[in-house]
Design a protein around this motif. Structure first.
Motif, PDB file in Angstrom:
ATOM      1  N   MET A   1       0.760  -1.263   0.050  1.00 32.33           N
ATOM      2  CA  MET A   1      -0.117  -0.015  -0.021  1.00 32.33           C
ATOM      3  C   MET A   1       0.912   1.250  -0.039  1.00 32.33           C
ATOM      4  O   MET A   1       0.580   2.141  -0.602  1.00 32.33           O
ATOM      5  N   ILE A   2       1.895   1.178   0.693  1.00 31.96           N
ATOM      6  CA  ILE A   2       2.816   2.478   0.931  1.00 31.96           C
ATOM      7  C   ILE A   2       3.634   2.714  -0.445  1.00 31.96           C
ATOM      8  O   ILE A   2       3.489   3.691  -1.079  1.00 31.96           O
ATOM      9  N   ALA A   3       3.975   1.582  -0.811  1.00 31.43           N
ATOM     10  CA  ALA A   3       4.719   1.763  -2.442  1.00 31.43           C
ATOM     11  C   ALA A   3       3.715   2.227  -3.678  1.00 31.43           C
ATOM     12  O   ALA A   3       4.307   2.966  -4.162  1.00 31.43           O
ATOM     13  N   SER A   4       2.508   1.388  -3.399  1.00 29.71           N
ATOM     14  CA  SER A   4       1.673   1.952  -4.516  1.00 29.71           C
ATOM     15  C   SER A   4       1.121   3.275  -4.281  1.00 29.71           C
ATOM     16  O   SER A   4       1.155   4.184  -5.026  1.00 29.71           O
ATOM     17  N   THR A   5       1.045   3.971  -2.939  1.00 28.94           N
ATOM     18  CA  THR A   5       0.582   5.157  -2.854  1.00 28.94           C
ATOM     19  C   THR A   5       1.649   6.312  -2.963  1.00 28.94           C
ATOM     20  O   THR A   5       1.335   7.137  -3.939  1.00 28.94           O
ATOM     21  N   ARG A   6       2.786   6.117  -2.894  1.00 27.23           N
ATOM     22  CA  ARG A   6       4.183   6.645  -3.141  1.00 27.23           C
ATOM     23  C   ARG A   6       4.231   6.834  -4.538  1.00 27.23           C
ATOM     24  O   ARG A   6       4.669   8.026  -5.374  1.00 27.23           O
ATOM     25  N   TYR A   7       3.988   5.469  -5.366  1.00 18.27           N
ATOM     26  CA  TYR A   7       4.218   5.630  -6.809  1.00 18.27           C
ATOM     27  C   TYR A   7       3.247   6.680  -7.541  1.00 18.27           C
ATOM     28  O   TYR A   7       3.490   7.279  -8.424  1.00 18.27           O
ATOM     29  N   CYS A   8       1.996   6.658  -6.976  1.00 22.49           N
ATOM     30  CA  CYS A   8       1.033   7.606  -7.538  1.00 22.49           C
ATOM     31  C   CYS A   8       0.931   9.059  -7.076  1.00 22.49           C
ATOM     32  O   CYS A   8       0.667  10.025  -7.813  1.00 22.49           O
ATOM     33  N   HIS A   9       1.336   9.364  -5.722  1.00 21.73           N
ATOM     34  CA  HIS A   9       1.182  10.469  -5.397  1.00 21.73           C
ATOM     35  C   HIS A   9       2.504  11.165  -4.705  1.00 21.73           C
ATOM     36  O   HIS A   9       2.587  12.294  -4.331  1.00 21.73           O
ATOM     37  N   GLY A  10       3.584  10.442  -4.679  1.00 19.24           N
ATOM     38  CA  GLY A  10       5.083  11.043  -4.454  1.00 19.24           C
ATOM     39  C   GLY A  10       5.140  10.965  -2.963  1.00 19.24           C
ATOM     40  O   GLY A  10       4.498  10.441  -2.171  1.00 19.24           O
ATOM     41  N   ASP A  11       6.132  11.515  -2.714  1.00 18.93           N
ATOM     42  CA  ASP A  11       6.578  11.666  -0.974  1.00 18.93           C
ATOM     43  C   ASP A  11       5.536  12.307  -0.087  1.00 18.93           C
ATOM     44  O   ASP A  11       5.534  12.133   1.040  1.00 18.93           O
ATOM     45  N   GLU A  12       4.882  13.183  -0.810  1.00 19.27           N
ATOM     46  CA  GLU A  12       3.773  14.090   0.209  1.00 19.27           C
ATOM     47  C   GLU A  12       2.432  13.391  -0.040  1.00 19.27           C
ATOM     48  O   GLU A  12       1.455  14.397   0.149  1.00 19.27           O
ATOM     49  N   TYR A  13       2.503  12.242  -0.086  1.00 20.78           N
ATOM     50  CA  TYR A  13       0.940  11.700   0.126  1.00 20.78           C
ATOM     51  C   TYR A  13       0.252  11.922   1.352  1.00 20.78           C
ATOM     52  O   TYR A  13       0.977  12.204   2.579  1.00 20.78           O
ATOM     53  N   THR A  14      -1.191  11.890   1.512  1.00 21.29           N
ATOM     54  CA  THR A  14      -1.750  12.023   2.581  1.00 21.29           C
ATOM     55  C   THR A  14      -2.387  10.720   3.074  1.00 21.29           C
ATOM     56  O   THR A  14      -2.283   9.739   2.331  1.00 21.29           O
ATOM     57  N   ASN A  15      -2.775  10.790   4.222  1.00 20.85           N
ATOM     58  CA  ASN A  15      -3.485   9.501   4.996  1.00 20.85           C
ATOM     59  C   ASN A  15      -4.618   9.219   4.034  1.00 20.85           C
ATOM     60  O   ASN A  15      -4.974   7.891   3.878  1.00 20.85           O
ATOM     61  N   HIS A  16      -5.345  10.024   3.706  1.00 18.42           N
ATOM     62  CA  HIS A  16      -6.584  10.120   2.847  1.00 18.42           C
ATOM     63  C   HIS A  16      -6.202   9.377   1.773  1.00 18.42           C
ATOM     64  O   HIS A  16      -6.869   8.241   1.093  1.00 18.42           O
ATOM     65  N   GLN A  17      -5.168   9.731   1.039  1.00 16.90           N
ATOM     66  CA  GLN A  17      -4.748   9.018  -0.205  1.00 16.90           C
ATOM     67  C   GLN A  17      -4.355   7.541  -0.102  1.00 16.90           C
ATOM     68  O   GLN A  17      -4.685   6.692  -0.905  1.00 16.90           O
ATOM     69  N   TYR A  18      -3.736   7.551   0.996  1.00 16.24           N
ATOM     70  CA  TYR A  18      -3.296   5.933   1.253  1.00 16.24           C
ATOM     71  C   TYR A  18      -4.359   5.162   1.666  1.00 16.24           C
ATOM     72  O   TYR A  18      -4.672   4.140   1.098  1.00 16.24           O
ATOM     73  N   GLU A  19      -5.509   5.669   2.455  1.00 18.65           N
ATOM     74  CA  GLU A  19      -6.728   5.029   2.513  1.00 18.65           C
ATOM     75  C   GLU A  19      -7.591   4.545   1.343  1.00 18.65           C
ATOM     76  O   GLU A  19      -7.848   3.588   1.050  1.00 18.65           O
ATOM     77  N   LEU A  20      -7.404   5.568   0.513  1.00 19.25           N
ATOM     78  CA  LEU A  20      -8.142   5.443  -0.792  1.00 19.25           C
ATOM     79  C   LEU A  20      -7.332   4.345  -1.609  1.00 19.25           C
ATOM     80  O   LEU A  20      -8.214   3.695  -2.656  1.00 19.25           O
ATOM     81  N   MET A  21      -6.122   3.879  -1.451  1.00 21.25           N
ATOM     82  CA  MET A  21      -5.596   3.143  -2.257  1.00 21.25           C
ATOM     83  C   MET A  21      -6.088   1.855  -2.195  1.00 21.25           C
ATOM     84  O   MET A  21      -6.128   0.993  -3.146  1.00 21.25           O
ATOM     85  N   GLN A  22      -6.650   1.583  -1.156  1.00 23.76           N
ATOM     86  CA  GLN A  22      -7.149   0.331  -0.561  1.00 23.76           C
ATOM     87  C   GLN A  22      -8.270  -0.118  -1.603  1.00 23.76           C
ATOM     88  O   GLN A  22      -8.568  -1.257  -1.758  1.00 23.76           O
ATOM     89  N   ASN A  23      -9.028   0.899  -2.077  1.00 27.71           N
ATOM     90  CA  ASN A  23     -10.313   0.570  -3.084  1.00 27.71           C
ATOM     91  C   ASN A  23      -9.999   0.620  -4.295  1.00 27.71           C
ATOM     92  O   ASN A  23     -10.727   0.451  -5.200  1.00 27.71           O
ATOM     93  N   ARG A  24      -8.755   0.793  -4.567  1.00 30.04           N
ATOM     94  CA  ARG A  24      -8.219   0.928  -6.266  1.00 30.04           C
ATOM     95  C   ARG A  24      -8.578  -0.194  -6.760  1.00 30.04           C
ATOM     96  O   ARG A  24      -8.564  -1.477  -6.064  1.00 30.04           O
ATOM     97  N   PRO A  25      -9.040  -0.494  -8.116  1.00 27.95           N
ATOM     98  CA  PRO A  25      -9.151  -1.567  -8.855  1.00 27.95           C
ATOM     99  C   PRO A  25      -7.854  -2.454  -8.952  1.00 27.95           C
ATOM    100  O   PRO A  25      -6.847  -1.662  -9.106  1.00 27.95           O
ATOM    101  N   ARG A  26      -7.926  -3.793  -9.027  1.00 26.92           N
ATOM    102  CA  ARG A  26      -6.660  -4.526  -9.243  1.00 26.92           C
ATOM    103  C   ARG A  26      -6.605  -4.778 -10.707  1.00 26.92           C
ATOM    104  O   ARG A  26      -7.523  -4.782 -11.570  1.00 26.92           O
ATOM    105  N   ARG A  27      -5.249  -4.801 -11.164  1.00 25.40           N
ATOM    106  CA  ARG A  27      -5.205  -5.316 -12.579  1.00 25.40           C
ATOM    107  C   ARG A  27      -5.655  -6.715 -12.882  1.00 25.40           C
ATOM    108  O   ARG A  27      -5.583  -7.495 -12.138  1.00 25.40           O
ATOM    109  N   THR A  28      -6.557  -6.852 -14.199  1.00 27.92           N
ATOM    110  CA  THR A  28      -7.113  -8.091 -14.580  1.00 27.92           C
ATOM    111  C   THR A  28      -6.041  -9.088 -14.684  1.00 27.92           C
ATOM    112  O   THR A  28      -6.334 -10.361 -14.075  1.00 27.92           O
TER     113      THR A  28
END
Length: 80
Positions: A1-28
């Motif tokens: 989750m941390i690596a995926s959130t950093r990949y999308c939002h950079g070093d300054e990601y928020t807790n909210h962005q981290y929490e939203l990552m859990q609901n992202r769709p998975r690659r087919t």
């Protein structure tokens, strides 16, 4: 989750962005691979498919460190 959130939002990601990552769709293809691997390996392995992470300007520096840090934190919480 941390690596995926950093990949999308950079070093300054928020807790909210981290929490939203859990609901992202998975690659087919990742879902299919994970299911096939678990069928083959049974209870020996647990495989989680990767998220769909299509971003214009991903952050890639330090993702391995972020992954290992998150992995070790999860393992330490699972131990008695």
């Amino acid at each position: 989750m941390i690596a995926s959130t950093r990949y999308c939002h950079g070093d300054e990601y928020t807790n909210h962005q981290y929490e939203l990552m859990q609901n992202r769709p998975r690659r087919t293809e990742a879902v299919e691979f994970a299911a096939a691997l678990e069928r083959r390996m049974r209870e020996v392995v647990r495989c989680l498919p990767g998220f769909e992470l299509d971003v214009a300007a991903p952050t890639t520096i330090g993702l391995g460190d972020a992954f290992v840090g998150g992995f070790l934190a999860a393992v330490s919480r699972a131990r008695p």
